[in-house]
Design an enzyme around this catalytic site. Structure first.
Site, mmCIF file in Angstrom:
data_model
loop_
_atom_site.group_PDB
_atom_site.id
_atom_site.type_symbol
_atom_site.label_atom_id
_atom_site.label_comp_id
_atom_site.label_asym_id
_atom_site.label_seq_id
_atom_site.Cartn_x
_atom_site.Cartn_y
_atom_site.Cartn_z
ATOM 1 C CG ASP A 12 -19.508 14.246 -43.380
ATOM 2 O OD1 ASP A 12 -19.747 15.320 -42.169
ATOM 3 O OD2 ASP A 12 -19.074 13.077 -43.583
ATOM 4 C CG HIS A 40 -23.958 21.459 -37.907
ATOM 5 N ND1 HIS A 40 -24.152 19.986 -37.284
ATOM 6 C CD2 HIS A 40 -24.345 22.635 -37.770
ATOM 7 C CE1 HIS A 40 -24.596 20.698 -36.647
ATOM 8 N NE2 HIS A 40 -25.105 21.934 -36.284
#
Length: 429
Positions: A12, A40
């Protein structure tokens, strides 16, 4: 030559945005490992595309895209994701390829993923997986009982019968292990008969594909999934994913030599986050952690889970840099720190009064370490409207310089917001 984008922490970090920016200048974009357990968002104009399994290079109409041999594929999810981006006007079927050596994720892998987590939760040792069946698929791969893409799409005599036999046998072994869970293998075989026809046009032998691209001096971008601290060998085992997420996984997942790699870009969040269980030395279970969580909108794209947050950990990043050999770094989400009076950065760990030489492999030690912090002044000003690196507040530049000096690795980009325009380029000597 190939450039590689890798996560340097626990995932992340914002790899997708760097990949998105670099995708404008490439001919080939390849995924080397993982499955649809990452995620994403890429914004092109006013359109948002959510990527989980497919390569981000699909947004570039001139880019060929490959799911390499180290990737594991849940075929229904592959087509769901493809349809979702096609519905937004992206025409990409003739630019997307799948390695014939990829292993297949079936629904029973996802079922057993959940059953395994339930089993572990009774001993308070649940990993906190995404439940996508990635771990069980890599497990069957390692035990040499897995099913690969070529088993599904082959039109050789007897190939389909072999696929059926493999799937029945694989499900049978899992039912012996977990009991007779609700799974109709005969219906699954019928379903995959059609999926085989749908998938076949995408399937290639990825080794000559990559070799020809390298030989032709194509501009190649390889996007790693997850991050180094989730690596099966070098992460916080067993709280890791089931593939090699570092530079080694790039070579084994695509069948390319190390000499084909030019730049290795490490993506670093300006603080640290982690999803799921596992040790997290700099975690802040206080108002600092809450601030990072809220201002940074720290919720997972794939699972929606709230991310744990803490200070930047340079012990982790040094370890990550040693293993992956980053040629430069991309610092992301610097703007999340804008309103903090002071910033702490972990520069070492102590255990039983002794300073540790490196990131420890023993989780019992890691859970007990005391972080040695360096305190740096904040900048208390909005960086989101800044368009040039030179315009950053002095204390923000000092924060970045501190990271560079500690890691002996230059920072090439700094992110100060979610958009492409928020990525500031910094000269690298």
């Amino acid at each position: 030559m190939a450039d590689v984008v890798l996560g340097s922490q626990w995932g992340d970090e914002g790899k997708g945005k760097l990949v998105d920016i670099l995708c404008d200048q490439i001919d080939v974009c390849a995924r080397c490992q993982g499955g649809n357990n990452a995620g994403h968002t890429i914004v092109v104009g006013d359109v948002k595309y959510d990527f989980h399994m497919l390569p981000s290079g699909l947004v570039n109409p001139n880019c060929q895209n490959l799911l390499g041999s180290g990737v594991v594929i849940h075929v229904p999810s592959f087509f769901d994701e493809l349809k979702a981006i096609e519905d937004k006007g992206l025409n990409c079927r003739d630019r997307l390829f799948v390695s014939s050596r990829c292993h297949l994720v079936f629904d029973f892998h996802q079922l057993t993923d959940g059953l395994k987590e339930q089993e572990l939760s009774t001993t308070k040792k649940a990993i906190g997986t995404t439940g996508k069946g990635i771990g069980p698929t890599y497990s069957t791969k390692a035990s040499r009982s897995g099913i690969r893409v070529h088993h599904l799409v082959s039109q050789e005599p007897g190939a389909w019968e072999e696929f059926e036999s493999r799937l029945r046998r694989l499900v049978g072994t899992r039912q012996k292990r977990y009991g007779d869970f609700d799974y109709d293998v005969e219906e699954e075989i019928k379903r995959y008969k059609k999926l085989a026809d749908d998938l076949r046009p995408f399937v290639i032998d990825a080794v000559p594909f990559m070799h020809k691209a390298i030989k032709a001096n194509k501009r190649i971008l390889i996007e790693g999934a997850n991050a180094l601290m989730l690596d099966l060998d070098f992460g916080t085992y067993p709280y890791v994913t089931s593939s090699n997420t570092g530079i080694g996984g790039v070579c084994t997942g695509l069948g390319i030599p190390p000499t084909a790699i030019r730049n290795i870009y490490g993506v670093v969040k300006a603080y640290t986050t982690r999803v799921g269980a596992g040790p997290f030395p700099t975690e802040q279970l206080n108002n600092v952690g809450e601030h990072l969580q809220e201002v940074g909108a720290e919720f997972g794209v794939t699972t929606g889970r709230r991310r744990r947050c803490g200070w930047l950990d340079l012990v982790v990043l040094q370890y990550s840099t040693w293993i992956n050999g980053y040629t430069s770094l991309n610092i992301t989400k610097l703007d999340v720190l804008d309103q903090l009076e002071e910033l702490k950065v972990a520069v070492g760990y102590k255990h039983n009064g002794k300073v540790l030489e490196s990131f420890p492999e023993d989780l019992h030690v890691l859970e007990q370490v005391e972080c040695i912090y360096e305190t740096l002044p904040g900048w208390k000003s909005d960086t989101t409207k800044i368009t040039e690196y030179a315009e950053l507040p002095e204390n923000a530049k000092k924060y970045i310089a501190f990271i560079e000096k500690f890691l002996d690795c230059p920072v090439q980009w700094v992110g100060v917001g979610p958009g492409r325009s928020h990525m500031l380029s910094k000269s690298v000597n």
